[in-house]
Design a protein around this motif. Sequence first.
Motif, PDB file in Angstrom:
ATOM      1  N   GLY A 153       0.786  -1.223   0.000  1.00  0.00           N
ATOM      2  CA  GLY A 153       0.000   0.000   0.000  1.00  0.00           C
ATOM      3  C   GLY A 153       0.819   1.274   0.000  1.00  0.00           C
ATOM      4  O   GLY A 153       0.303   2.349  -0.306  1.00  0.00           O
ATOM      5  N   MET A 154       2.123   1.173   0.321  1.00  0.00           N
ATOM      6  CA  MET A 154       2.968   2.369   0.417  1.00  0.00           C
ATOM      7  C   MET A 154       3.900   2.561  -0.769  1.00  0.00           C
ATOM      8  O   MET A 154       4.348   3.672  -1.030  1.00  0.00           O
ATOM      9  CB  MET A 154       3.804   2.318   1.705  1.00  0.00           C
ATOM     10  N   LYS A 155       4.187   1.485  -1.502  1.00  0.00           N
ATOM     11  CA  LYS A 155       5.222   1.594  -2.533  1.00  0.00           C
ATOM     12  C   LYS A 155       5.018   0.579  -3.646  1.00  0.00           C
ATOM     13  O   LYS A 155       4.296  -0.410  -3.496  1.00  0.00           O
ATOM     14  CB  LYS A 155       6.596   1.363  -1.909  1.00  0.00           C
ATOM     15  N   TYR A 156       5.696   0.859  -4.762  1.00  0.00           N
ATOM     16  CA  TYR A 156       5.812  -0.077  -5.868  1.00  0.00           C
ATOM     17  C   TYR A 156       7.269  -0.061  -6.293  1.00  0.00           C
ATOM     18  O   TYR A 156       7.809   0.987  -6.648  1.00  0.00           O
ATOM     19  CB  TYR A 156       4.903   0.337  -7.020  1.00  0.00           C
ATOM     20  N   GLU A 157       7.941  -1.219  -6.226  1.00  0.00           N
ATOM     21  CA  GLU A 157       9.349  -1.326  -6.569  1.00  0.00           C
ATOM     22  C   GLU A 157       9.502  -2.342  -7.695  1.00  0.00           C
ATOM     23  O   GLU A 157       8.971  -3.459  -7.612  1.00  0.00           O
ATOM     24  CB  GLU A 157      10.171  -1.770  -5.357  1.00  0.00           C
ATOM     25  N   VAL A 158      10.240  -1.979  -8.734  1.00  0.00           N
ATOM     26  CA  VAL A 158      10.344  -2.862  -9.884  1.00  0.00           C
ATOM     27  C   VAL A 158      11.722  -2.728 -10.545  1.00  0.00           C
ATOM     28  O   VAL A 158      12.222  -1.618 -10.742  1.00  0.00           O
ATOM     29  CB  VAL A 158       9.222  -2.546 -10.909  1.00  0.00           C
ATOM     30  N   PRO A 159      12.376  -3.855 -10.871  1.00  0.00           N
ATOM     31  CA  PRO A 159      13.615  -3.779 -11.662  1.00  0.00           C
ATOM     32  C   PRO A 159      13.292  -3.261 -13.058  1.00  0.00           C
ATOM     33  O   PRO A 159      12.304  -3.684 -13.673  1.00  0.00           O
ATOM     34  CB  PRO A 159      14.087  -5.243 -11.708  1.00  0.00           C
ATOM     35  N   GLU A 160      14.145  -2.361 -13.551  1.00  0.00           N
ATOM     36  CA  GLU A 160      13.887  -1.766 -14.869  1.00  0.00           C
ATOM     37  C   GLU A 160      15.203  -1.316 -15.485  1.00  0.00           C
ATOM     38  O   GLU A 160      15.889  -0.446 -14.953  1.00  0.00           O
ATOM     39  CB  GLU A 160      12.921  -0.586 -14.736  1.00  0.00           C
ATOM     40  N   ASN A 161      15.572  -1.920 -16.621  1.00  0.00           N
ATOM     41  CA  ASN A 161      16.799  -1.561 -17.333  1.00  0.00           C
ATOM     42  C   ASN A 161      18.022  -1.624 -16.418  1.00  0.00           C
ATOM     43  O   ASN A 161      18.834  -0.693 -16.366  1.00  0.00           O
ATOM     44  CB  ASN A 161      16.672  -0.166 -17.950  1.00  0.00           C
ATOM     45  N   ALA A 162      18.159  -2.747 -15.687  1.00  0.00           N
ATOM     46  CA  ALA A 162      19.278  -2.988 -14.772  1.00  0.00           C
ATOM     47  C   ALA A 162      19.350  -1.949 -13.651  1.00  0.00           C
ATOM     48  O   ALA A 162      20.397  -1.751 -13.047  1.00  0.00           O
ATOM     49  CB  ALA A 162      20.605  -3.028 -15.523  1.00  0.00           C
ATOM     50  N   ALA A 163      18.231  -1.296 -13.382  1.00  0.00           N
ATOM     51  CA  ALA A 163      18.140  -0.346 -12.264  1.00  0.00           C
ATOM     52  C   ALA A 163      16.954  -0.745 -11.395  1.00  0.00           C
ATOM     53  O   ALA A 163      16.221  -1.692 -11.709  1.00  0.00           O
ATOM     54  CB  ALA A 163      17.988   1.077 -12.777  1.00  0.00           C
ATOM     55  N   TYR A 164      16.773  -0.023 -10.296  1.00  0.00           N
ATOM     56  CA  TYR A 164      15.672  -0.313  -9.370  1.00  0.00           C
ATOM     57  C   TYR A 164      14.808   0.927  -9.277  1.00  0.00           C
ATOM     58  O   TYR A 164      15.216   1.954  -8.748  1.00  0.00           O
ATOM     59  CB  TYR A 164      16.253  -0.675  -8.016  1.00  0.00           C
TER      60      TYR A 164
END
Length: 222
Positions: free
Chosen positions: A46-57
């Motif tokens: 509910g507080m965040k969305y974290e996703v790997p993207e193009n070798a970054a976070y």
Amino acid sequence: MKKFFLILAFALFSSSCLFAADTAEVPAERFKHSFDAKNFKLNQDGMKYEVPENAAYKIIPRLKNTEIWTNFPVPSEAKSYLEWVVTAIVRGSDGPGAGVALWGESDGFALYVYPDGRGLLRQYEGKKPVWTKEFSVKNFAYPANLTIWRDANGSIVAKVDGIVVATKLLDVDVRKPQTTEVTSVSFATRATGGKSGASASYEKLDVEGWGTRDTSHLFKDR
């Protein structure tokens, strides 16, 4: 005679090698690690969305006035080291303050810098902020290296691209360093408003800890 000089030269060479080995500096025990793409994983609540993207976070706070700490634990054998340097390599942000944090069991410090160069260094007890130092960085731009350095006494120095921007200095006690065990390090992301879906993007988190708690040898009679 020639044989004698050859034996003498060999003996001198061997002695010099032994002397060099005996006097060589022995490196201190040290923990050194980088948390990067191999450690990034999809994570949301509910507080965040974290996703790997193009070798970054990519980290997206879902709520305003929210601080997101993406924690990576420190190995148990390294927790008692006195001195720590933690650097977040930030690729960019389109709104949130991006930064880095260093945590103990019950306290911690976090450094945040916004895209416009506004920043703050914060101390926490639990998750509650108990001290804040604000600063401003002119001509701030990404990518940026954001660093927290804790010295062997427990004082904190915050740096942006190697330049000191804020400090939290403690009274010095050489017999009893004012440090606690370090349990984890973090990407630190702070949202205070702005557009929905604004994110900060991180490349990696470099961590180094060293130094022993045993200072008794400094006070022995010689």
